[in-house]
Design an enzyme around this catalytic site. Structure first.
Site, PDB file in Angstrom:
ATOM      1  N   HIS A 378       0.807  -1.190   0.048  1.00  0.00           N
ATOM      2  CA  HIS A 378      -0.023  -0.015  -0.022  1.00  0.00           C
ATOM      3  C   HIS A 378       0.946   1.167  -0.141  1.00  0.00           C
ATOM      4  CE1 HIS A 378      -4.021  -1.145   0.453  1.00  0.00           C
ATOM      5  NE2 HIS A 378      -3.802  -2.350   1.067  1.00  0.00           N
ATOM      6  N   ARG A 570      -6.398  12.096   5.281  1.00  0.00           N
ATOM      7  CA  ARG A 570      -5.346  12.459   6.712  1.00  0.00           C
ATOM      8  C   ARG A 570      -4.347  13.423   6.184  1.00  0.00           C
ATOM      9  NH1 ARG A 570      -5.866   8.444  10.694  1.00  0.00           N
ATOM     10  NH2 ARG A 570      -3.857   9.630  11.521  1.00  0.00           N
ATOM     11  N   LYS A 575       0.832  14.501   1.344  1.00  0.00           N
ATOM     12  CA  LYS A 575      -0.529  14.951   0.707  1.00  0.00           C
ATOM     13  C   LYS A 575      -0.455  16.415   0.546  1.00  0.00           C
ATOM     14  CE  LYS A 575      -3.027  11.119   2.534  1.00  0.00           C
ATOM     15  NZ  LYS A 575      -3.811  10.288   1.687  1.00  0.00           N
ATOM     16  N   THR A 677      -8.262   6.748  -3.025  1.00  0.00           N
ATOM     17  CA  THR A 677      -9.532   6.283  -3.414  1.00  0.00           C
ATOM     18  C   THR A 677     -10.422   7.366  -3.280  1.00  0.00           C
ATOM     19  OG1 THR A 677      -9.631   5.460  -1.022  1.00  0.00           O
ATOM     20  CG2 THR A 677      -9.104   3.913  -2.615  1.00  0.00           C
TER      21      THR A 677
HETATM   22  C1  PLP Z   1     -11.750   7.501   1.135  1.00  0.00           C
HETATM   23  C2  PLP Z   1     -11.289   8.206   2.357  1.00  0.00           C
HETATM   24  C3  PLP Z   1     -10.034   8.108   2.812  1.00  0.00           C
HETATM   25  C4  PLP Z   1      -9.063   8.175   1.737  1.00  0.00           C
HETATM   26  O1  PLP Z   1      -8.845   9.238   1.227  1.00  0.00           O
HETATM   27  P1  PLP Z   1      -7.626   9.830   0.051  1.00  0.00           P
HETATM   28  O2  PLP Z   1      -7.911  11.029  -0.303  1.00  0.00           O
HETATM   29  O3  PLP Z   1      -7.472   8.614  -0.814  1.00  0.00           O
HETATM   30  O4  PLP Z   1      -6.326   9.527   1.368  1.00  0.00           O
HETATM   31  C5  PLP Z   1      -9.970   8.585   3.930  1.00  0.00           C
HETATM   32  N1  PLP Z   1     -10.735   8.889   5.040  1.00  0.00           N
HETATM   33  C6  PLP Z   1     -12.021   8.670   4.609  1.00  0.00           C
HETATM   34  C7  PLP Z   1     -13.072   8.797   6.000  1.00  0.00           C
HETATM   35  C8  PLP Z   1     -12.463   8.200   3.498  1.00  0.00           C
HETATM   36  O5  PLP Z   1     -13.979   8.096   3.331  1.00  0.00           O
END
Ligand code: PLP
Length: 855
Positions: A378, A570, A575, A677
């Site tokens: 991951h 996060r 990020k 995601t």
């Molecule tokens: C989908 C999701 C994430 C993942 O988000 P990324 O932008 O891919 O880091 C993190 N937290 C929550 C609550 C989510 O629904």
């Protein structure tokens, strides 16, 4: 096209919310009243909204149980290959609405609740999120469970029933404050404890070798109590199981040996054992080598493998196989997917069971083990890779350490035979890293012990193959695969954005819910003016609704006609929330410099949790809030620019903010975000993406056409080249006056007048040790944002681009991802066989199973 349908007509006509029969509504109301009376022991004079939520939850749950029992009975009889998804995290969120949707009960329940004089949304809001995850990795596991059930796979999620999930985030004076997530306080109607399947897990002790093999003795025992949660597929009567283990002290815990005589203390010390499942470690993409965490990892592994083997043996009941051949078919019957290295101890544990307990020869055991496991990587961030100190493993799991050494010896012998005299290669590929503290490289263990290794997006899988695990890919290229992540369209469209889901269904029918690739049919409506207006209208309604929510819950007022620019995930340096923050300051300075100039109004929304021990991430939250304080209260700015830090971002809040988003921020440094995601959720919900060529953004651009995303900044090759030359932040600062101004303001205390040095650490990092090169992408980012604003002025052109994105989002269904795992890794076929619905009982209770251990 005829006139647009009213919302109510739409609801009636479209059956994705389920058909409403008067009979089913009456039945649901009866169920509700029965549960209020018998389960909650209340009448309507004294019942609270929470009582009503529980009454409804139990009523809906009643519709699961028949399907659940039947599905498991079917698996028992037909004995298909079982898929086991092992994960330390399942970020499930809420269950009520998802269950109603997957069972086709939503319309009927809406009607029943309405007739009972209650408000469905109010009841849904009472449910706690099951926050047993940190972010993307845990949420992926939850989406996969939904897809595996929808595709009719005989799949199980195995994990830990944390008593406390991810902390609740409060913002106090701009700082993150953590609160415990006591999610089970009011009880959990979706789980069923199964004390009859409790299993022992051993820790510590020592190993005794004799002629009959190794014996792990003098161990401390903790019991693993399983709790089962049903996982319904979408409209297919399949209900799979997520089994989460809770730690229990044995009743003789501490009473047998050293603590004899202190009964009270021994009972109090039961907590020591039960702490194993107390709390989720709140790190996202970060390895923290704590003993309790290693205990958690082994706890889930040991309990799960016993369960898997018990179920496997039960299926062999009455078989004439000899003890020595019974396990030959194990890999044909069992696939175990490791969600990152967190459950990696499953590999030596299965070897221990085969060699020490079942007395299989090593080579045979190893062959079966390798053919059983597959590993998903991951992340390639070095700080996230698990490297457990040998001395810790030696203390906690002495036999496993010996087995890991044996695996390593044979692995290195093999490499040495292929690459004679290449000591450097042996060092690089060893499972054991020498150094100050000797460590086990868990990724190496997983690669060696699995028949398949996959990354989670094309670009990430390439990096895995050609950089991070290059030597391993050279050795066994066929092992390395890509499985681009996905999201479930049930939760991330039907549930969170019913307006859009129904509008799409009007245009292309309902089958897209199960086959998201059908969204391409929307391409022919890109120039349909009515459709464009309707898509824009749904977005506007979602924005107004979200603005009302913010006003009600947080007393902040935002302008729903401004562009909603959303960065939720996060908080992590990679990020690059800091780059977003620099853009906000740049926009602010531009408005102040020339207040009369046209400015496209924006509401910038940033949300996410910082790991409690991650100092820089917490400073970033404080900075965003400090900037918001200044920007939001400057009369020159007025309503042109607002900055909101969205408190306590979690699954149920993602469901609210994502459908209301115009612009999705996916701006990680190229090569750092494995997939993402969140990016897919926004795309499916009609937001445009501003992003780097990182993770699945690359494939989103491939699917929609790069011209339909706002792609900017360095590619992976550029980052590599910059690293080679040496990244010098000062150069960008000297060259770009607007960057200089923004950074100077942070540095001088413009946003923290009471403590001008508050952000020294942040500024110092940006100049001197910014691994993620914020300044290097700043200029391209700001220019790209200007293009975003320009397009937003042309609402029609914007919405057309939105439609092209939605039409291209089909690839990112987790159904597609799971089909690829099934075909390329697990070697099973999705089943569209409909398990019969439970209201046609098939001589219930007649066909007794030969023993009661196979559940
Ligand atoms: C989908 C999701 C994430 C993942 O988000 P990324 O932008 O891919 O880091 C993190 N937290 C929550 C609550 C989510 O629904």
């Amino acid at each position: 096209m005829s006139r647009p349908l009213s919302d109510q007509e739409r609801r009636k006509q479209i059956s994705i919310r389920g058909i409403v029969g008067a009979e089913s509504v009456a039945e649901l109301k009866r169920g509700f009243n029965r549960h209020l009376h018998f389960t909650l022991v209340k009448d309507r004079n004294v019942a609270t909204p929470r009582d009503y939520y529980f009454a409804l939850a139990h009523t809906v749950r009643d519709h699961l149980v028949g399907r659940w029992i039947r599905t498991q009975q079917y698996y028992y009889e037909k004995d298909p290959k079982r898929i086991y998804y092992l994960s330390l995290e399942f970020y499930m969120g809420r269950t009520l609405q998802n269950t109603m949707i997957n069972l086709g009960l939503q319309n009927a329940c809406d009607e029943a609740v309405y007739q009972l004089g209650l408000d469905m949304e109010e009841l849904e809001e009472i449910e706690e999120d099951a926050g047993l995850g940190n972010g993307g990795l845990g949420r992926l596991a939850a989406c996969f469970l939904d897809s595996m059930a929808t595709l009719g796979l005989a799949a199980y999620g195995y994990g830990i029933r944390y008593e406390y999930g991810i902390f609740n985030q409060k913002i106090r004076d701009g700082w993150q404050v953590e609160e415990a997530d006591d999610w089970l306080r009011h009880g959990n109607p979706w789980e069923k404890a199964r004390p009859e399947y409790m299993l022992p897990v051993h820790f510590y002790g020592r190993v005794e070798h004799s002629a009959s093999g190794a014996k792990w003795i003098d161990t401390q025992v903790v019991l693993a109590l399983p709790y089962d949660t049903p996982v319904p597929g979408y409209m297919n009567n399949t209900v799979n199981t997520m089994r989460l283990w809770s730690a229990r002290a044995p009743n003789d815990f501490n009473l047998r040996d050293f603590n004899v005589g202190d009964y009270i203390q021994a009972v109090l010390d039961r907590n020591l054992a039960e702490n194993i499942s107390r709390v989720l470690y709140p790190n996202d993409n970060f390895f923290e080598g704590k003993e309790l965490r290693l205990k958690q990892e082994y706890f889930v592994v040991a309990a799960t493998l016993q369960d898997i083997i018990r179920r496997f043996k039960a299926s062999k009941f009455g078989s004439t196989d000899s003890v020595r051949t019974v396990f030959d078919s194990f890999p044909d019957q069992v696939a175990i997917q490791l969600n990152d290295t967190h459950p990696a101890m499953a590999i030596p544990e299965l070897m221990r069971i085969f060699v020490d307990i079942e007395k299989l020869p090593w080579d045979k055991a190893w062959d079966i083990t390798k053919r059983t496991f597959a590993y998903t990587n991951h992340t390639v961030l070095p700080e996230a890779l698990e490297r457990w100190p040998v001395n810790l493993v030696e203390k906690l799991l002495p036999r496993h350490l010996q087995i890991i050494y044996e695996i390593n010896q044979r692995h290195l012998d093999h490499i040495a035979s292929l690459f004679p005299n290449d000591v450097e290669r042996l060092r690089r590929m060893s499972l054991i890293e020498e150094g100050d503290t000797k460590r086990i490289n868990m990724a190496h263990l997983c690669i060696v012990g699995s028949h398949a290794v996959n990354g989670v997006a094309k670009i990430h899988s390439e990096i895995v193959k050609t950089q991070v695990f290059e030597d391993f890919a050279e050795l066994e290229p066929e092992k390395f695969q890509n499985k681009t992540n996905g999201i479930t369209p049930r939760r991330w469209l039907l549930l969170c954005n019913p307006g859009l889901a129904e509008l799409i269904a009007e245009k292309i029918g309902e089958d897209y819910v199960r086959d998201l690739s059908q969204l391409t049919k929307l391409h022919k409506f890109v120039d349909d003016d009515l459709f464009i207006r309707e898509v824009a209208k749904v977005k506007q309604e979602n924005k107004v609704k979200f603005a009302l929510y913010l006003e009600k819950e947080y007393k902040v007022k935002i302008n729903p006609s401004s562009m909603f620019d959303v960065h939720v995930k996060r908080i992590h340096e990679y990020k690059r929330q800091l780059m977003n923050c620099l853009h906000i300051i740049t926009m602010y300075n531009r408005i102040r410099r020339d207040p009369a100039k046209l400015f496209v109004p924006r509401t910038v929304i940033i949300g996410g949790k910082a790991a409690p021990g991650y100092h820089m991430a917490k400073m970033i939250i404080k900075l965003i809030n400090a900037v918001a304080q200044v920007v939001n209260n400057d009369p020159v700015v007025g309503s042109k620019l607002k900055v909101i830090f969205l408190e306590n971002y979690r699954v149920s809040l993602a469901e609210k903010v994502i459908p209301a988003t115009d612009l999705s921020e996916q701006i990680s440094t190229a090569g750092t975000e494995a997939s993402g995601t969140g990016n897919m959720k926004f795309m499916l919900n009609g937001a445009l993406t501003i992003g780097t060529m990182d993770g699945a953004n690359v494939e989103m651009a491939e699917e929609a056409g790069e011209e339909n995303l706002f792609i900017f900044g360095m590619r992976v090759e550029d980052v590599t080249e910059l690293d080679r030359k040496g990244y010098n932040a000062q150069l960008y600062y000297d060259r770009l006056p607007e960057l200089k101004q923004a950074v100077d303001q942070i540095k001088s205390g413009f946003f923290s007048p009471n403590d001008p040095n508050l952000f020294n650490d942040v500024v110092n990092m940006l100049f001197h040790h910014d691994r993620f090169k914020v300044f290097a992408d700043y200029e391209a980012y700001v220019k790209c944002q200007e293009k975003v604003s320009e397009l937003y002025l042309n609402s029609k052109a914007w919405t057309k681009m939105v439609i092209r994105n939605i039409a291209a989002a089909g690839k990112f269904s987790s159904d597609r991802t799971i089909k690829e795992y099934a075909r390329d890794i697990w070697h099973v076929e999705p089943s569209d066989l409909k398990i019969p619905p439970p209201n046609e009982p098939r001589d219930a209770g007649q066909d007794k199973t030969p023993n009661g251990t196979a559940a």
